[in-house]
Design an enzyme around this catalytic site. Structure first.
Site, PDB file in Angstrom:
ATOM      1  N   SER A 156      69.571 -35.656  -4.895  1.00  0.00           N
ATOM      2  CA  SER A 156      68.629 -34.843  -5.685  1.00  0.00           C
ATOM      3  C   SER A 156      67.498 -34.378  -4.789  1.00  0.00           C
ATOM      4  CB  SER A 156      68.019 -35.666  -6.825  1.00  0.00           C
ATOM      5  OG  SER A 156      68.970 -35.931  -7.817  1.00  0.00           O
ATOM      6  N   GLY A 200      71.317 -40.195  -2.880  1.00  0.00           N
ATOM      7  CA  GLY A 200      69.971 -39.612  -2.877  1.00  0.00           C
ATOM      8  C   GLY A 200      69.971 -38.114  -2.665  1.00  0.00           C
ATOM      9  N   ASP A 222      77.946 -47.956  -9.548  1.00  0.00           N
ATOM     10  CA  ASP A 222      77.035 -47.475  -8.500  1.00  0.00           C
ATOM     11  C   ASP A 222      76.176 -48.658  -8.022  1.00  0.00           C
ATOM     12  OD1 ASP A 222      75.745 -45.611  -6.893  1.00  0.00           O
ATOM     13  OD2 ASP A 222      74.314 -45.028  -8.453  1.00  0.00           O
ATOM     14  N   HIS A 226      66.825 -42.253  -2.430  1.00  0.00           N
ATOM     15  CA  HIS A 226      66.925 -42.149  -3.890  1.00  0.00           C
ATOM     16  C   HIS A 226      65.574 -41.757  -4.481  1.00  0.00           C
ATOM     17  CE1 HIS A 226      70.190 -45.182  -2.999  1.00  0.00           C
ATOM     18  NE2 HIS A 226      70.852 -44.287  -3.684  1.00  0.00           N
TER      19      HIS A 226
HETATM   20  P1  13P Z   1      69.149 -39.423  -6.650  1.00  0.00           P
HETATM   21  O1  13P Z   1      68.460 -40.238  -7.684  1.00  0.00           O
HETATM   22  O2  13P Z   1      68.287 -39.020  -5.521  1.00  0.00           O
HETATM   23  O3  13P Z   1      69.843 -38.239  -7.269  1.00  0.00           O
HETATM   24  O4  13P Z   1      70.290 -40.342  -6.006  1.00  0.00           O
HETATM   25  C1  13P Z   1      71.327 -40.822  -6.820  1.00  0.00           C
HETATM   26  C2  13P Z   1      72.152 -41.824  -6.093  1.00  0.00           C
HETATM   27  O5  13P Z   1      72.295 -41.804  -4.889  1.00  0.00           O
HETATM   28  C3  13P Z   1      72.839 -42.846  -6.899  1.00  0.00           C
HETATM   29  O6  13P Z   1      73.414 -43.842  -6.121  1.00  0.00           O
END
Ligand code: 13P
Length: 284
Positions: A211, A209, A82, A180
């Site tokens: 979440s 992002g 990632d 994020h």
């Molecule tokens: P969140 O932390 O908002 O869940 O995003 C995760 C993400 O996009 C990892 O690349």
């Protein structure tokens, strides 16, 4: 079964119109929670390691744990880097057994981003590993990567089409209003832009992002062509809430298994819910 490539999972998702969740792992508990959720929901799944996770747990440990989990699983599992920072790191991950890498050159000017991604694509494709790139800049903080609101740039649909054609990347992360980390207000996604990108771009789109993005907005994003959705923060929040409540309920507890066992359960519940929301449940 062995780890499968990211594009194998995203091609199936594209064919049937759902998204595969990509969940961030940091340790044995988060990794087994995610794979157990996938088994329970009969869902394909992508495990992914951020820069912070690699620093914390080590590339080889993450790769080894993911390989064991995939070998024992009866659903397909991929392992993704990632927000990879360099060509070198992408190569280290491929060598360690990752089956997908994201190379995030979004901080670079267009030309340099495209050159970096093309270089990784050439090697990764030679060994069956898929490549995700990012164009535009997604806001917020993801471990070592931090983008202030003023630096956020939404993805331009025409530039995105050109970028994918030039680089040969397999999936594209787009900046359409998500960030994020924990949102301060309710995120507003630019669906028109997302639809325009999907019309012009041939490869599956990725939403970072995710979440804290309302369920309705996630469903609409999937309808408009998002095929990979990244979740990290909500898993961490579930972990922390569970550990806090276990310790608050009994101050004398000291066995890590009694503290981390319920935390693993809480993380698994979050992941199962997301798999149902993304439409990947029941697809494996
Ligand atoms: P969140 O932390 O908002 O869940 O995003 C995760 C993400 O996009 C990892 O690349």
């Amino acid at each position: 079964m062995p780890l499968v490539s990211g594009s194998t999972l995203l091609a199936a998702a594209d064919k049937d119109g759902y998204a595969v969740g990509a969940f961030n792992v940091n340790n044995l508990e988060s990794l087994t929670a995610i794979v157990s959720a996938a088994e329970g929901e009969r869902s394909p799944v992508i495990l992914q390691a951020s820069q912070g996770a690699i620093k914390y747990a080590g590339l080889e440990y993450i790769a080894a744990m993911a390989q064991v989990a995939a070998a024992r699983a009866t659903v397909p599992v991929a392992l993704n880097l990632d927000h990879g920072t360099s060509f070198t790191q992408a190569m280290q991950c491929i060598r360690a057994g990752f089956t997908a890498v994201m190379v995030d050159g979004s901080r670079l000017p267009y030309r340099e981003n495209a050159a970096l991604v093309s270089r990784v694509v050439e090697v990764a494709h030679a060994v069956g590993v898929s490549v995700e790139a990012e164009l535009g800049r997604i806001g917020g903080t993801e471990d070592d990567v931090s983008v202030a609101e003023r630096e956020e740039v939404f993805t331009d649909p025409e530039a995105a089409a050109r970028f994918v054609a030039e680089t040969g990347c397999d999936a594209l992360a787009v900046a359409v209003g998500t960030a994020h980390g924990v949102y301060r207000g309710e995120p507003k996604l630019d669906f028109e832009r997302l639809a325009a990108i999907d019309r012009l771009v041939a490869v599956p789109l990725v939403l970072h992002g995710a979440s804290g993005v309302p369920d309705g907005a996630i469903r609409e994003a999937v309808r408009l062509g998002v095929r990979k959705i990244n979740i990290d923060t909500e898993i961490r929040l579930a972990f922390a809430a569970s550990v806090r409540s276990t310790l608050a309920a009994d101050g004398s507890v000291y066995d890590p298994r009694e503290i981390l066992g319920p935390a693993r359960q809480s993380m698994e519940e979050v992941v199962r819910e997301k798999m149902r929301l993304f439409g990947s449940a029941g697809r494996a």
